[in-house]
Motif scaffolding. Structure first.
Motif: not given
Length: 527
Positions: A392-393, A395, A397-398, A402, A407, A489-490, A496-497
């Motif tokens: 996971h990168s 995010n 916006n959230y 984390y 992070r 992400l996603s 996904e990204t």
């Protein structure tokens, strides 16, 4: 292969200081070709096989004896169910009980699979019944242009049934959302069984097509219809919309009557692309986990690119890309099967001291001395597995989701995944080893930094933690294991990204792991 591409691509180009060198992007662009060609695990394995075959890897079969096939310095691959692939290169100084440097990944991703009986219709629409595979973010599949791909079992003229892969890029399926005017939900919710049905056409249009295709009937046609042979299951054109069966058969290059069965899934027809202001992102389906499947494959290929790369090698370099990770791996071709242990057992006793002549080449024979009885256990105790699955990168916006000191960022290198409750298999000796591997990574292009950057990740204590094939394989094999992956992400979205530069980072890391593990294994001691 990709190493030479990188070298050529940087010979005549100058770069802007804020952008990654174009040589770094070569790996990302080659990955786009890989993922775009691989909408299913079957296609992913085919893509891996094509890359391996181009550089001299030879296909072998599980059902055959390997004693007279595998040679010192040889490169091989095998598949199971056409959806799992294992490839390995044998060091010329290999002997029974020596270590194996392994990278494990998986070929599957969350998707929608066509049900065995999928023919549905309602309110003038033709619809298709689908089943959810894995833990997808299913709301992201709404309002996407979806094609169909998978494996078709075809009966030949000789009566033999074989498989053919199909990939129909045409947008045929679409799952429509409900207009906001009809249901003003603050949170988008739906029933997966009753509201996740794609539409594929209109009943009126299909009836017209059938009429035009059929033409006027004759007594002979009716007689032939009545004389069709018995089939235990209803015909495919009864269980599925006939037009879909016809499209699939055409893509396979066969008659609809020759199609016995199929395994088909939906996929987003929008191609994977490089994105962002300075081309820093990859926007794609199936980053989890074709990104790491690709990087593991290219790491192995790069590690044996030189003709002398295996001359002084005492270990075996191996990748294993499994199907069914997203549903628990408890299948014949999953990571928790006996496939990898069985392969390692067969390799661990190959004895170079008793070469068997086979033409002009030398091959291994199975060792028969008493020491070989423990070769399998010795090999496992000195081997190492990198469990390569996307991470996971952070995010933006959230950010609160984390852990504040963990992070991961995109394009800052692979992420080492750690969990105190063993949801990941990483421990401190493994971290020490990977740091040494990263430090020793050779430059592929002039602008590469010394070594490969690494990151650390743990989840918050108040958050659940995913898992990978790492813990199950480490428990199954007893081999030392570390979990890592490129940040994205996603995860589990239809789209996904990821970071474009991280493809290059991971390939360099995996190449270094294969090249240096034999020497490093002796320098990090615990037991």
């Amino acid at each position: 292969m990709i190493l030479s591409l990188l070298k050529r691509s940087t010979s005549t180009v100058r770069f802007h200081s804020t952008m990654a060198p174009i040589g770094v992007k070569v790996a990302a662009n080659d990955f786009l070709d890989f993922v775009n060609a691989s909408p299913t695990p079957f296609h992913a394995v085919k893509s891996v096989k094509e890359r391996l075959t181009k550089v001299g890897f030879k296909e072998i079969k599980e059902k055959d004896s390997w004693a007279s096939t595998i040679s010192p310095g040889g490169k091989y691959f095998l598949t199971r169910n056409a959806s799992t692939v294992v490839a390995f290169a044998v060091g010329k100084r290999w002997k029974p009980g020596n270590p194996i440097a392994m990278i494990g990944a998986h070929t599957d991703s969350p998707t929608l699979r066509i049900k065995p009986v999928s023919k549905k219709q309602g309110d003038g629409f033709l619809q298709v019944g689908v089943e959810t595979y894995g833990g997808g973010l299913w709301h992201t599949w709404f309002d996407r242009d979806l094609g169909v791909a998978g494996r078709v079992m075809v009966r030949g003229r000789d009566g033999i049934v074989g498989q053919k892969l199909v990939k129909i890029d045409k947008p045929i399926f679409r799952i429509p959302t409900l207009a906001v005017h009809l249901d003003r939900q603050e949170t988008f919710s739906f029933n997966k069984e009753t509201q996740l049905f794609p539409i594929v056409g209109l009943i009126a249009a299909e009836l017209k097509r059938q009429d035009e295709k059929k033409g006027p009937s004759s007594p002979k046609d009716e007689e032939m219809a009545e004389s069709k042979p018995f089939t235990p299951l209803k015909a495919l054109t009864t269980r599925h919309h006939p037009h879909i069966v016809e499209l699939v058969a055409a893509d396979a290059g066969v008659s609809p009557d020759d199609v016995v069965d199929f395994e088909l899934v939906l996929f987003d027809t929008q191609k994977a692309v490089i994105g962002g202001l300075t081309d820093e992102f990859i926007f794609s389906a199936r980053l989890d986990n074709l990104n790491q499947t690709y990087c593991a494959t290219m790491g192995l290929i790069n590690s044996v690119e030189s003709s002398s790369s295996l001359d002084d090698e005492t270990s075996i370099r191996l990748i294993a890309c499994f199907d069914h990770e997203e549903i628990g791996s408890m299948t014949a071709q999953g990571a928790f099967s006996v496939m990898l242990p069985a392969i390692i057992r067969r390799l661990s006793v190959l004895n170079p001291s008793g070469f068997a002549e086979e033409g002009s080449e030398q091959s291994y024979v199975h060792a028969s001395d008493p020491e070989s009885s423990t070769a399998y256990e010795q090999t496992l105790s000195s081997s190492f597995l990198l469990s390569a699955d996307m991470a996971h990168s952070v995010n933006p916006n959230y950010a609160g989701k984390y852990e504040s000191d963990h992070r991961p960022e995109m394009n800052q290198g692979p992420v080492i995944k750690i969990n105190a409750n063993a949801r990941y298999a990483t421990n401190s000796p493994g971290i020490v080893l990977l740091q040494e591997v990263a430090r020793k990574a050779a430059k592929m292009i002039e602008s590469d930094p010394e070594g490969v950057p690494l990151q650390l990740f743990v989840v918050r204590n108040d958050s659940s933690c995913g898992s990978t094939i790492g813990p199950m394989l480490s428990a199954h094999l007893g081999a030392r294991t570390l979990d890592l992956g490129n940040p994205q992400l996603s995860m589990h979205s239809c789209r996904e990204t990821g970071g474009a530069d991280d493809v290059h980072h991971a390939i360099r890391l995996f190449t270094s792991f294969f090249q240096h593990y034999s020497a490093l294994e002796k320098t990090i001691l615990v037991d």
